[in-house]
Write an enzyme that holds these catalytic residues in place. Structure first.
Site, short mmCIF file in Angstrom:
data_model
loop_
_atom_site.label_atom_id
_atom_site.label_comp_id
_atom_site.label_asym_id
_atom_site.label_seq_id
_atom_site.Cartn_x
_atom_site.Cartn_y
_atom_site.Cartn_z
NE ARG A 52 8.63 -29.38 -74.05
CZ ARG A 52 7.93 -28.70 -74.98
NH1 ARG A 52 7.01 -27.83 -74.63
NH2 ARG A 52 8.17 -28.90 -76.26
CE1 TYR A 104 21.08 -30.71 -51.06
CE2 TYR A 104 19.88 -29.70 -52.88
CZ TYR A 104 20.79 -30.64 -52.41
OH TYR A 104 21.40 -31.49 -53.28
CG ASP A 176 12.21 -26.82 -49.73
OD1 ASP A 176 11.59 -27.84 -49.40
OD2 ASP A 176 13.27 -26.85 -50.40
CE LYS A 201 16.01 -34.79 -50.73
NZ LYS A 201 16.87 -35.33 -51.78
O1 P1T Z 1 17.46 -33.31 -54.98
P1 P1T Z 1 16.25 -32.58 -55.52
O2 P1T Z 1 15.06 -33.45 -55.72
O3 P1T Z 1 16.56 -31.72 -56.70
O4 P1T Z 1 15.79 -31.59 -54.33
C1 P1T Z 1 16.57 -30.54 -53.87
C2 P1T Z 1 16.19 -30.21 -52.45
C3 P1T Z 1 15.33 -29.15 -52.22
N1 P1T Z 1 14.95 -28.81 -50.97
C4 P1T Z 1 15.41 -29.47 -49.89
C5 P1T Z 1 14.98 -29.05 -48.52
C6 P1T Z 1 16.29 -30.55 -50.06
O5 P1T Z 1 16.71 -31.21 -48.97
C7 P1T Z 1 16.70 -30.93 -51.37
C8 P1T Z 1 17.66 -32.03 -51.60
N2 P1T Z 1 18.38 -32.43 -50.47
C9 P1T Z 1 19.30 -33.44 -50.41
C10 P1T Z 1 19.66 -34.18 -51.46
C11 P1T Z 1 19.91 -33.66 -49.08
O6 P1T Z 1 20.51 -34.73 -48.85
O7 P1T Z 1 19.76 -32.79 -48.24
#
Ligand code: P1T
Length: 386
Positions: A52, A104, A176, A201
């Site tokens: 961890r 998001y 972000d 992504k």
């Molecule tokens: O899904 P996760 O890995 O927890 O990430 C969240 C997140 C954070 N910031 C941005 C700009 C994002 O687009 C996302 C997640 N977005 C999607 C799942 C979507 O389809 O827009």
């Protein structure tokens, strides 16, 4: 090898943080599938005690993402939201966070539904209007949360101007950078204190991992986030660290193709009689185009557009695509399409969605790296069905 700051992006993407194994010459960083590490005597170990806290596969991955963003430190987490959540843990009751209004849906929900429980305040403001941005500050504003381009409206926020003002006010600036990846945008060079990614992504790029990272060059911020990463424990497993490192090896090549194809599709959609309006930062018609050209080196692979018509027409269109997969998420090699109001941004209240423009005829696409002719033909045949 040369120092990181002397190497090109593609070279860093393939090599940063990853030396061949001195024990056996393995070129790829091994997946250290271990939870713990032997000690010679209590407290006497080789730098690793418990996974961890640290794991060698994660160490390499964190060094890689730090190098790509031009930062000193990288920290990896189990998801994009776990990253955001851990950063929020550095605040305390009574602090205020100024957030751009179009984020998001999951980020909005985490702030609005979870962190407000602890007595932290949030304001959601349109950061594309710098007057509104500046007016959003309060005496207790400790953090500024920027997403640019925003999800899903692809608004472009001037990172440098926002960071300069925030610095004067003593607030930590988080950007972000999920939609651009460090290949097209490096927020630390524009004054951000922390960069975050949902590596789910573009960074991983193959839609087979959920993960997140934070990058900073600030020693005090790193110390605090490193403490929180271990103390609250939302860390990624070694295999996921390996997979994201593998995905990143082609980030520069993928991003070029995503952007090239997205530009072509945006221009095609802009001319289509069944489309009302196309939002893509690379189009001259985008209100943030000039700032995008200044702070980004490419326009990315995300396009948002309004169909002429209602929810029924949107559904018909979304059910008719054959190569684009109707699915949440983005940034993978395969093209995805979705309906933000029903899917990714359902947790944003209906009134707020209306103000932002997330209407029933709004469609978001993540342009993959398939053959462009096939992608265009797929959109064409689906539009014919509407
Ligand atoms: O899904 P996760 O890995 O927890 O990430 C969240 C997140 C954070 N910031 C941005 C700009 C994002 O687009 C996302 C997640 N977005 C999607 C799942 C979507 O389809 O827009």
């Amino acid at each position: 090898m040369k120092k990181n700051d002397k190497l090109g992006f593609g070279t860093l993407a393939i090599h940063a943080g990853q030396e061949p194994d001195p024990n056996n010459g393995a070129v790829m960083v091994p997946i250290y599938q271990t939870s713990t590490y032997v000690q010679k005597s209590p407290g006497v170990h080789q730098g690793y005690e418990y996974s961890r806290t640290d794991n060698p596969t994660r160490t390499a991955y964190q060094a890689l993402v730090a190098a790509l963003e031009g930062g000193k430190y990288g920290l990896a987490f189990a998801s994009g939201l776990a990253t955001t959540n851990t950063i929020l843990q550095s605040l305390k009751k009574g602090d205020h966070v100024l957030v751009c209004d179009d984020v998001y849906g999951g980020t909005f929900r985490l702030f609005d539904k979870v962190w407000t429980r602890t007595g932290i305040e949030f304001s959601f403001v349109d950061f594309t209007d710098l007057k509104k941005f500046e007016a959003g500050f309060k005496s207790n504003t400790k953090m500024v949360w920027i997403e640019t381009p925003t999800n899903p409206m692809l608004k472009i926020i001037d990172i440098k101007s926002c960071a300069e003002f925030s610095k004067k006010k003593g607030a930590t600036v988080v950007v972000d950078n999920t939609f651009m990846s460090p290949y097209f945008q490096k927020p630390l060079t524009l004054g951000a204190d922390i960069v975050v990614h949902s590596v789910t992504k573009y960074m991983n790029g193959h839609s087979d991992v959920v993960g997140g990272v934070a990058i900073t060059s600030d020693d005090a911020i790193y110390k605090e986030l490193k403490f929180l990463q271990n103390a609250s424990g939302a860390v990624p497993a070694p295999q996921d660290c390996f997979l994201v490192m593998r995905g990143i090896k082609t980030l520069h090549v993928r991003m070029e193709r995503h952007a090239q194809s997205a530009m072509e599709i945006a221009r095609y959609l802009e001319k289509h009689p069944k489309i009302d309006r196309v939002i893509y930062p690379g189009l001259e018609s985008h209100p943030g185009h000039a700032i995008a050209k200044k702070q980004m080196s490419g326009f990315g692979g995300m396009i948002t557009f309004f169909l002429k018509g209602d929810l029924a027409k949107s559904k018909k269109f979304l059910e008719s695509v054959k190569i684009f997969a109707l699915a949440e998420s983005l940034g993978g090699v395969e093209s995805l399409i979705e309906h933000p109001a029903i899917m990714t941004h359902a947790s944003v209240p209906a009134e707020t969605r209306k103000v932002l423009g997330i209407h029933d005829n709004l469609i978001r696409i993540s342009v993959g790296i398939e053959d462009i002719a096939d992608l265009k033909a797929d959109l064409e045949q689906a539009l014919d069905q509407v």
